[in-house]
Design an enzyme around this catalytic site. Structure first.
Site, PDB file in Angstrom:
ATOM      1  N   THR A  99       8.465 -42.156 -58.552  1.00  0.00           N
ATOM      2  CA  THR A  99       9.774 -42.773 -58.326  1.00  0.00           C
ATOM      3  C   THR A  99       9.948 -44.047 -59.159  1.00  0.00           C
ATOM      4  OG1 THR A  99       8.803 -43.692 -56.306  1.00  0.00           O
ATOM      5  CG2 THR A  99      10.223 -41.769 -56.066  1.00  0.00           C
TER       6      THR A  99
ATOM      7  N   TYR B  18       3.495 -38.472 -50.225  1.00  0.00           N
ATOM      8  CA  TYR B  18       4.007 -39.824 -50.452  1.00  0.00           C
ATOM      9  C   TYR B  18       5.096 -40.132 -49.439  1.00  0.00           C
ATOM     10  CZ  TYR B  18       6.321 -43.706 -52.994  1.00  0.00           C
ATOM     11  OH  TYR B  18       6.897 -44.900 -53.354  1.00  0.00           O
TER      12      TYR B  18
ATOM     13  N   LYS C 175      -0.205 -41.303 -50.005  1.00  0.00           N
ATOM     14  CA  LYS C 175       0.247 -42.625 -50.444  1.00  0.00           C
ATOM     15  C   LYS C 175       1.203 -43.125 -49.379  1.00  0.00           C
ATOM     16  CE  LYS C 175       3.078 -45.052 -53.866  1.00  0.00           C
ATOM     17  NZ  LYS C 175       3.951 -44.932 -55.063  1.00  0.00           N
TER      18      LYS C 175
END
Length: 294
Positions: free
Chosen positions: A44, A133, A161
């Site tokens: 991202t 994530y 994450k």
């Protein structure tokens, strides 16, 4: 390879918004030289939301080529459509990447069942290692510990994450997942605390411009020397905060340009350049730490 300081690499662009290969080469070599443990390409922070699928794959492949097996490459393959995530992942299966980082679907706001089925479907369609994530303040949904624990039982889902900012989740998750399930912070400001609670590293925005410091800090933390790790982290604390004074990756791209790591400070709309008043505070902090491209 999935531990220590892992950089959430920015995607450098020329003045027309196309990939700047020369700057990408400089970035990759900077991280090899400074012993960053791995690179996340087109996560991202790498502006995955404004790259089309062809560009997305192209940036990853250029990064792989420049890395030349000197540093592991983790591909960002998340999307808000499960079918798109599967396609991105399958297209990279024989590329040489070391694994995938898959963000929770954004805007859709799936239920926990939907999140489980989303990641299970990706897992069932690839042999590539998958890192979940979770970043609820950006996606609008929260991958809860009970769902993470359930997903951890799938063979190729190897880690998480976590950018929830909730440090208590380390202790909620760690005792109930496989011993080799990796917990990685996604928040520079709390990464050291996350590691002291049992995390194995950080996927870092700050590492884009402070790679040697982040590598040293994580190495000390992994060795259990948290006193030395905290001395380094103290030096970076203000920087961590300033790199999020506007929406990521606005400040980090400006900072990378400021220290000479990328040629152009170009972002694609709807992202806009860092405000001048924020440039002043960020530049003075960078100068005080003596950060520069090396």
């Amino acid at each position: 390879m999935f531990k220590g300081s892992i950089v959430a690499l920015i995607t450098p662009m020329d003045d027309k918004g196309r990939l700047c290969k020369k700057s990408l080469k400089k970035l990759v070599h900077y991280h090899i030289k400074n012993k960053t443990n791995a690179i996340v390409s087109v996560g991202t922070t790498g502006e995955s939301a404004t790259l089309n699928q062809r560009e997305h794959a192209s940036v990853i492949m250029h990064t792989l080529e420049l890395a030349d097996e000197n540093i592991p490459i983790i591909a960002g393959t998340g999307a808000n459509a499960t079918s798109e995530s599967i396609l991105l992942t399958k297209n990279l299966e024989k590329s040489g990447i070391s694994g995938c980082l898959s963000v929770t679907p954004y805007y859709n706001k799936p239920t926990q069942k939907g999140l489980y089925l989303h990641f299970r479907a990706i897992s069932e369609n690839t042999d590539l290692p998958q890192i979940l994530y979770n970043v609820p303040n950006r996606t609008g949904c929260d991958l809860l510990p009970k769902t993470i624990i359930r997903l951890s039982k799938l063979d190729n889902i190897i880690g998480l994450k976590d950018a929830s900012g909730d440090l208590s989740r380390v202790n909620q998750i760690k005792p109930l997942v496989k011993k080799d399930f990796i917990l990685i912070s996604g928040d520079d400001t709390t990464a050291l605390d996350f590691m002291q609670l049992g995390g194995q590293g950080v996927i870092s925005v700050t590492a884009n411009i402070a790679a040697p410091y982040m590598t040293q800090m994580c190495n000390f933390a992994l060795q259990g020397d948290f006193a030395k790790a905290r001395l380094i982290n103290k030096k970076l604390t203000i920087l961590h905060h300033l790199l999020f004074q506007e929406t990521n990756p606005i400040p980090i791209k400006w900072a990378a340009h400021y220290i000479g790591l990328i040629k152009h400070n170009t972002l694609r709309l709807p992202m806009t350049p860092l405000l001048k008043k924020n440039q002043a505070t960020l530049s003075s902090t960078i100068d005080s730490i003596n950060l520069y491209a090396k």
